[in-house]
Enzyme design. Structure first.
Site, PDB file in Angstrom:
ATOM      1  N   GLU A 318       0.758  -0.704   5.974  1.00  0.00           N
ATOM      2  CA  GLU A 318      -0.252   0.256   5.542  1.00  0.00           C
ATOM      3  C   GLU A 318      -1.490  -0.459   5.003  1.00  0.00           C
ATOM      4  OE1 GLU A 318      -0.703   3.859   2.225  1.00  0.00           O
ATOM      5  OE2 GLU A 318       0.991   2.479   2.142  1.00  0.00           O
ATOM      6  N   HIS A 319      -1.287  -1.446   4.134  1.00  0.00           N
ATOM      7  CA  HIS A 319      -2.384  -2.211   3.544  1.00  0.00           C
ATOM      8  C   HIS A 319      -2.190  -3.683   3.893  1.00  0.00           C
ATOM      9  CE1 HIS A 319      -1.714   1.209   0.655  1.00  0.00           C
ATOM     10  NE2 HIS A 319      -2.980   1.385   0.949  1.00  0.00           N
TER      11      HIS A 319
END
Length: 354
Positions: A318-319
Site C-alpha cells: 500500500e505504501h
C-alpha cells in the site's frame, strides 16, 4: 539471491476463541433495518457504552467541541486540509466530461455527476484518526457532493474533539458521535434521525469492513480496507534510524500490519533491526507495534536496486518509501504500489496524510 535477516513469524497461534464476525454484523444490520433508532442506541450502549440524548451534534455543540481544541491543532488541520483540497481539485479537473461523434450521427459522451448523499466513517477505536476526515469528507465536498453525513465513535466514553474539528472544517453537513457497525448500518438503511446515504467511504475494523461488504449493492462503497502496509526500499546511503522509525510509524497502527525493509546493504538491514528493538523498549505504542513487527516484519538484503524494485513490486504494498541516493529512479522502475514516497522526510505518517 535475497537474504532474509528477519522473516515474518506469522500471526499468533489461535487461542480457541473465535468471533463470528459475519453473523454478528448481519444481526446488527437486520435489527437496525427493522427497529431503527432504538436498535442503534442499544448497540451503541453495548459496544461503545455510549448513549447520549442525541448522537447528532448540534451546531452549538460542534462549536463548543471545536473551541476545546488547541490553537496549534486547528492550524495544523487547516494546513493539511489546504494541501489535500488543492490536490483533490487538481484530481477532479483531470476527470473531464467529453462528447464525441464516433460515427456520423452517433454521439457518445462521458459526464461525471457527484453523488447526492455520502456517508463518511471516521474510525477512532485506538487513536483519533483525523486524516480519515480529510480523505473522505473533504474530497467528497470537492467532488461536489451536496450532503455529507459523518460518523465517528467516542473514544473512552468521550467525544474526540480534534476529530470533530477535522470533520467540521472538512465540510461535513451532519456529524454523529456513533461508531462501528451501528453507524455504517444506520447510514446505509436510514432511520428516523439518520438520513439514508447513497455511498459510504472510510476505513474501520473487521466489523466495519464486513458491514460494508454485506451492504454493498444497496449502497456503493469505496473499498474493503484491510490492515495498513509499509515497505521501504533502501540502499547503503539510507539512515538506519530513519528506516526503523518509519517502519514502526506504520506498525503501530495495529497488531497485523506488514512492515518490510528491502535493502542492498546488510549493514543498513542489521542496524535497522537493532534500532527497531531499541525503539520498542520506550515507544508508547509498543504493545501494538511489537506484535506487528514480530509477526509481519521483514528485512531482506538483495544484490542490487533493480532486484529491490522487482521484489517490492512482488509485494505490491500500500505504501512504498524509497530511501536511496536517487529516489526518483523508482518512478521509472516500479509499478505495483498504492502510494510512492520518494526520499527522506517522506515518512508515510505525514507524507500520506499531510
Amino acid at each position: 539471491m535475497p537474504q532474509h535477516l528477519k522473516t515474518a513469524a506469522g500471526p499468533p497461534v489461535a487461542t480457541g476463541f473465535s468471533t463470528n464476525v459475519p453473523n454478528i454484523v448481519e444481526n446488527v444490520i437486520e435489527r437496525i433495518r427493522s427497529e431503527g433508532d432504538s436498535a442503534v442506541r442499544q448497540f451503541s450502549e453495548t459496544f461503545d457504552k455510549w448513549s447520549p440524548a442525541s448522537f447528532k451534534l448540534s451546531k452549538a455543540e460542534i462549536e463548543a467541541v471545536v473551541a476545546q481544541v488547541p490553537k496549534q491543532t486547528i492550524e495544523d488541520i487547516k494546513e493539511v486540509q489546504g494541501n489535500i483540497r488543492t490536490f483533490a481539485r487538481a484530481q477532479r479537473e483531470s476527470i473531464r466530461d467529453f462528447e464525441l461523434e464516433i460515427r456520423p450521427g452517433v454521439h457518445l459522451g462521458q459526464k461525471n455527476i457527484p453523488i447526492d448523499t455520502v456517508g463518511c466513517y471516521i474510525p477512532g477505536g485506538r487513536y483519533p484518526l483525523l486524516a480519515s476526515a480529510h480523505m473522505t469528507i473533504l474530497t467528497a465536498k470537492v467532488a461536489g457532493v451536496q450532503h455529507v453525513i459523518a460518523c465517528t465513535p467516542p473514544i473512552a466514553g468521550k467525544i474526540p474533539a480534534a476529530t470533530v474539528a477535522a470533520m467540521h472544517l472538512a465540510g461535513a453537513d451532519e456529524i454523529f458521535i456513533l461508531g462501528g457497525v451501528q453507524a455504517v448500518a444506520a447510514m446505509a438503511v436510514g432511520t428516523d434521525t439518520i438520513r439514508k446515504v447513497d455511498f459510504i467511504a472510510g476505513p474501520g475494523n473487521a466489523f466495519v469492513a464486513e458491514a460494508k461488504r454485506q451492504l454493498f449493492g444497496s449502497i456503493g462503497i469505496d473499498l474493503f480496507a484491510g490492515p495498513t502496509e509499509v515497505l521501504i526500499v533502501a540502499d547503503e546511503y539510507a539512515d538506519p534510524f530513519m528506516c526503523a522509525t518509519d517502519l514502526l510509524s506504520q506498525a503501530e497502527h495495529g497488531p497485523d500490519t506488514p512492515a518490510v525493509l528491502i535493502t542492498t546493504s546488510e549493514d543498513v538491514g542489521r542496524k535497522t533491526i537493532a534500532l527497531v528493538d531499541r525503539l520498542l523498549e520506550s515507544l508508547s505504542t509498543a504493545a501494538l507495534a511489537s506484535v506487528s513487527w514480530k509477526a509481519f516484519g521483514e528485512v531482506i538484503v538483495v544484490d542490487s536496486l533493480d532486484e529491490a524494485y522487482a521484489l517490492a513490486d512482488d509485494y505490491a504494498s500500500e505504501h512504498v518509501q524509497i530511501l536511496t541516493q536517487h529516489p526518483r529512479e523508482a518512478l521509472e522502475k516500479m509499478r505495483n504500489y498504492g502510494a510512492l514516497f520518494l526520499g527522506e522526510k517522506t515518512c508515510v505518517s505525514y507524507g500520506d496524510k499531510v
